[in-house]
Motif scaffolding. Structure first.
Motif, PDB file in Angstrom:
ATOM      1  N   UNK A  83      -4.161  -9.033  -2.797  1.00 41.04           N
ATOM      2  CA  UNK A  83      -4.569  -7.790  -3.457  1.00 41.04           C
ATOM      3  C   UNK A  83      -5.882  -7.273  -2.883  1.00 41.04           C
ATOM      4  N   UNK A  84      -6.829  -8.163  -2.638  1.00 40.01           N
ATOM      5  CA  UNK A  84      -8.114  -7.766  -2.048  1.00 40.01           C
ATOM      6  C   UNK A  84      -7.925  -7.232  -0.628  1.00 40.01           C
ATOM      7  N   UNK A  85      -7.022  -7.848   0.113  1.00 40.75           N
ATOM      8  CA  UNK A  85      -6.733  -7.421   1.484  1.00 40.75           C
ATOM      9  C   UNK A  85      -6.171  -6.007   1.488  1.00 40.75           C
ATOM     10  N   UNK A  86      -5.262  -5.725   0.562  1.00 37.25           N
ATOM     11  CA  UNK A  86      -4.704  -4.374   0.444  1.00 37.25           C
ATOM     12  C   UNK A  86      -5.797  -3.357   0.119  1.00 37.25           C
ATOM     13  N   UNK A  87      -6.731  -3.740  -0.748  1.00 33.07           N
ATOM     14  CA  UNK A  87      -7.825  -2.836  -1.119  1.00 33.07           C
ATOM     15  C   UNK A  87      -8.693  -2.505   0.095  1.00 33.07           C
TER      16      UNK A  87
ATOM     17  N   UNK B 175      -2.222   1.025  -1.945  1.00 32.92           N
ATOM     18  CA  UNK B 175      -1.871   0.796  -3.339  1.00 32.92           C
ATOM     19  C   UNK B 175      -1.161  -0.556  -3.451  1.00 32.92           C
ATOM     20  N   UNK B 176      -1.547  -1.381  -4.419  1.00 33.05           N
ATOM     21  CA  UNK B 176      -0.960  -2.727  -4.535  1.00 33.05           C
ATOM     22  C   UNK B 176       0.383  -2.738  -5.273  1.00 33.05           C
ATOM     23  N   UNK B 177       1.429  -2.265  -4.604  1.00 32.63           N
ATOM     24  CA  UNK B 177       2.767  -2.346  -5.203  1.00 32.63           C
ATOM     25  C   UNK B 177       3.204  -3.811  -5.242  1.00 32.63           C
ATOM     26  N   UNK B 178       4.230  -4.101  -6.025  1.00 31.27           N
ATOM     27  CA  UNK B 178       4.728  -5.479  -6.135  1.00 31.27           C
ATOM     28  C   UNK B 178       5.121  -6.026  -4.767  1.00 31.27           C
ATOM     29  N   UNK B 179       5.833  -5.214  -3.970  1.00 31.16           N
ATOM     30  CA  UNK B 179       6.288  -5.680  -2.658  1.00 31.16           C
ATOM     31  C   UNK B 179       5.116  -5.898  -1.710  1.00 31.16           C
ATOM     32  N   UNK B 180       4.159  -4.979  -1.706  1.00 29.43           N
ATOM     33  CA  UNK B 180       3.002  -5.131  -0.820  1.00 29.43           C
ATOM     34  C   UNK B 180       2.185  -6.361  -1.190  1.00 29.43           C
ATOM     35  N   UNK B 181       1.973  -6.579  -2.469  1.00 34.08           N
ATOM     36  CA  UNK B 181       1.199  -7.755  -2.896  1.00 34.08           C
ATOM     37  C   UNK B 181       1.934  -9.033  -2.507  1.00 34.08           C
ATOM     38  N   UNK B 182       3.244  -9.053  -2.700  1.00 31.92           N
ATOM     39  CA  UNK B 182       4.022 -10.246  -2.346  1.00 31.92           C
ATOM     40  C   UNK B 182       3.908 -10.546  -0.856  1.00 31.92           C
ATOM     41  N   UNK B 183       4.089  -9.517  -0.019  1.00 35.29           N
ATOM     42  CA  UNK B 183       4.023  -9.738   1.429  1.00 35.29           C
ATOM     43  C   UNK B 183       2.601 -10.035   1.886  1.00 35.29           C
ATOM     44  N   UNK B 184       1.617  -9.343   1.328  1.00 32.36           N
ATOM     45  CA  UNK B 184       0.220  -9.606   1.678  1.00 32.36           C
ATOM     46  C   UNK B 184      -0.170 -11.036   1.311  1.00 32.36           C
ATOM     47  N   UNK B 185       0.301 -11.509   0.181  1.00 31.87           N
ATOM     48  CA  UNK B 185      -0.006 -12.874  -0.240  1.00 31.87           C
ATOM     49  C   UNK B 185       0.569 -13.901   0.731  1.00 31.87           C
ATOM     50  N   UNK B 186       1.766 -13.621   1.247  1.00 31.72           N
ATOM     51  CA  UNK B 186       2.353 -14.512   2.255  1.00 31.72           C
ATOM     52  C   UNK B 186       1.566 -14.474   3.558  1.00 31.72           C
TER      53      UNK B 186
END
Length: 138
Positions: A10-14, A19-30
């Motif tokens: 989430x911080x990386x997306x920011x 915008x931290x959508x569910x899919x973006x957060x999931x992929x960013x976390x991986x």
């Protein structure tokens, strides 16, 4: 550990203003959840997301990787003109491409010296220089 990965993602997306959508957060976390740099293909990230139980389509993975690149969070490294790898490490650095395993890894930047580049055509500037050193086992 999972909560830390979500927080990092989430911080990386920011940082990229995404915008931290569910899919973006999931992929960013991986991609950045453990704090390590990654070289992934869309297919390998899709496989990792499927294994983790995230319902993300391959098309969404492709689109999300492109959005991450456009936001300056990742860079695309093209091998063979058609195979794309996506790298979370953003500084300028060379890569090794392992032909036997189709894997891309970082090469030591401190051992690379580029002393001269060819003269550029009029009205152009260098956008980027990619160095991919192809390896095979002997």
């Amino acid at each position: 550990m999972y909560e830390l990965a979500l927080k990092r993602g989430t911080e990386w997306l920011a940082i990229g203003g995404l915008r931290p959508t569910r899919q973006r957060v999931a992929l960013a976390s991986l991609l950045v959840g453990d704090g390590e740099d990654r070289h992934v293909t869309a297919e390998s990230l899709f496989a990792a997301s499927t294994k983790s139980g995230e319902g993300v389509s391959l098309a969404t993975v492709y689109n999300t990787l492109r959005a991450f690149c456009e936001a300056g969070l990742m860079q695309e490294v093209v091998v063979d003109g058609s195979k794309s790898y996506f790298d979370t490490r953003m500084d300028d650095h060379p890569h090794f491409y392992w032909e036997d395993t189709c894997e891309l890894t970082d090469a030591p930047v401190d051992q690379l010296e580029i002393t001269r580049l060819p003269d550029l055509p009029a009205g152009t500037e260098i956008a980027k220089v990619d160095v991919v050193i192809r390896l095979r086992k002997v």
